[in-house]
Design an enzyme around this catalytic site. Structure first.
Site, PDB file in Angstrom:
ATOM      1  N   CYS A 100       0.851  -1.191   0.000  1.00  0.00           N
ATOM      2  CA  CYS A 100       0.000   0.000   0.000  1.00  0.00           C
ATOM      3  C   CYS A 100       0.883   1.236   0.000  1.00  0.00           C
ATOM      4  O   CYS A 100       1.886   1.286   0.716  1.00  0.00           O
ATOM      5  CB  CYS A 100      -0.891  -0.020   1.249  1.00  0.00           C
ATOM      6  SG  CYS A 100      -1.981   1.406   1.383  1.00  0.00           S
ATOM      7  N   HIS A 142      -9.106  -3.854  -1.768  1.00  0.00           N
ATOM      8  CA  HIS A 142      -8.095  -3.073  -1.042  1.00  0.00           C
ATOM      9  C   HIS A 142      -8.443  -1.583  -1.078  1.00  0.00           C
ATOM     10  O   HIS A 142      -8.434  -0.902  -0.041  1.00  0.00           O
ATOM     11  CB  HIS A 142      -6.718  -3.334  -1.667  1.00  0.00           C
ATOM     12  CG  HIS A 142      -5.605  -2.525  -1.073  1.00  0.00           C
ATOM     13  ND1 HIS A 142      -4.558  -3.091  -0.370  1.00  0.00           N
ATOM     14  CD2 HIS A 142      -5.377  -1.181  -1.076  1.00  0.00           C
ATOM     15  CE1 HIS A 142      -3.747  -2.112   0.049  1.00  0.00           C
ATOM     16  NE2 HIS A 142      -4.210  -0.959  -0.372  1.00  0.00           N
ATOM     17  N   GLU A 143      -8.767  -1.068  -2.280  1.00  0.00           N
ATOM     18  CA  GLU A 143      -9.061   0.366  -2.404  1.00  0.00           C
ATOM     19  C   GLU A 143     -10.324   0.744  -1.649  1.00  0.00           C
ATOM     20  O   GLU A 143     -10.369   1.784  -0.982  1.00  0.00           O
ATOM     21  CB  GLU A 143      -9.186   0.771  -3.875  1.00  0.00           C
ATOM     22  CG  GLU A 143      -7.934   0.608  -4.713  1.00  0.00           C
ATOM     23  CD  GLU A 143      -6.672   1.146  -4.083  1.00  0.00           C
ATOM     24  OE1 GLU A 143      -6.744   2.132  -3.333  1.00  0.00           O
ATOM     25  OE2 GLU A 143      -5.604   0.567  -4.314  1.00  0.00           O
ATOM     26  N   HIS A 146     -10.050   1.361   2.008  1.00  0.00           N
ATOM     27  CA  HIS A 146      -9.573   2.693   2.404  1.00  0.00           C
ATOM     28  C   HIS A 146     -10.746   3.642   2.693  1.00  0.00           C
ATOM     29  O   HIS A 146     -10.640   4.536   3.532  1.00  0.00           O
ATOM     30  CB  HIS A 146      -8.722   3.311   1.290  1.00  0.00           C
ATOM     31  CG  HIS A 146      -7.294   2.828   1.259  1.00  0.00           C
ATOM     32  ND1 HIS A 146      -6.410   3.068   2.276  1.00  0.00           N
ATOM     33  CD2 HIS A 146      -6.608   2.128   0.327  1.00  0.00           C
ATOM     34  CE1 HIS A 146      -5.226   2.538   1.972  1.00  0.00           C
ATOM     35  NE2 HIS A 146      -5.318   1.964   0.786  1.00  0.00           N
TER      36      HIS A 146
HETATM   37 NI    NI Z   1      -3.640   1.073  -0.107  1.00  0.00          NI
END
Ligand code: NI
Length: 177
Positions: A100, A142-143, A146
């Site tokens: 990341c 993953h995004e 966030h």
């Molecule tokens: Ni990330």
């Protein structure tokens, strides 16, 4: 248009739940900065909160065999995804290494759904609706994490599988997300 500083883990802004976008006309400057920043850092994806903007906007994309840092990755279309919603399509899980841009130099083994359906809007407000698997599904999960204040190290089940990328994988060319 500018390359923005990417917030690093430890910054409380990365832990916030981001707000949905209601005014798409105000996105262009944010997206230009996100694209410039992701490109400059050779990332596979970037979420708005990583540059301190608490909005539900992510970008991602890995061109076919173009990226020298991730020669094994399947191509993922360049995508702007606003107000995303993720649904699982089956029970199959997969573990793989992630990095990341907010956790520079590190990588960890993360369990994710292998296949997902994701929906959202592009920068013009057009609907996106895709069912994907593998690396593409991993990047999206993953995004979108966030946007809910979740960083991948929080999902590592065994911290024995977390470390510096150049120690774990001396020859790695993998990209961060
Ligand atoms: Ni990330």
């Amino acid at each position: 248009m500018a390359i923005r500083q990417v917030l690093r883990m430890g910054d409380a802004r990365l832990l916030k739940v981001s707000e949905p976008v209601s005014d798409f006309s105000a996105l262009q400057e944010l997206l230009a900065d996100m694209r410039d920043t992701m490109k400059a850092l050779n990332g596979a994806g970037l979420a708005a909160p990583q540059i301190g903007i608490s909005l539900r906007v992510v970008i991602f994309g890995v061109p076919e065999q173009k990226n020298p840092r991730y020669p094994d990755a399947e191509a993922v279309p360049e995508t702007v995804l606003v107000n995303p919603v993720i649904a699982t399509v089956n029970d199959e899980m997969a573990e793989d290494w992630e990095g990341c841009l907010s956790v520079p130099g590190m990588c960890g083994l993360v369990l994710r759904h292998n296949a997902i359906r994701y929906q959202g809007y592009d920068e013009y407000g057009a609907l996106i609706d895709r069912t994907v698997s593998g690396f593409h599904a991993r990047v999206v999960q993953h995004e979108c994490d966030h946007l809910d204040g979740i960083l991948y190290p929080m999902r590592i089940r065994d911290l024995g599988n977390f470390g510096f990328r150049d120690v774990l994988f001396p020859n790695s060319t993998a990209q961060d997300e």
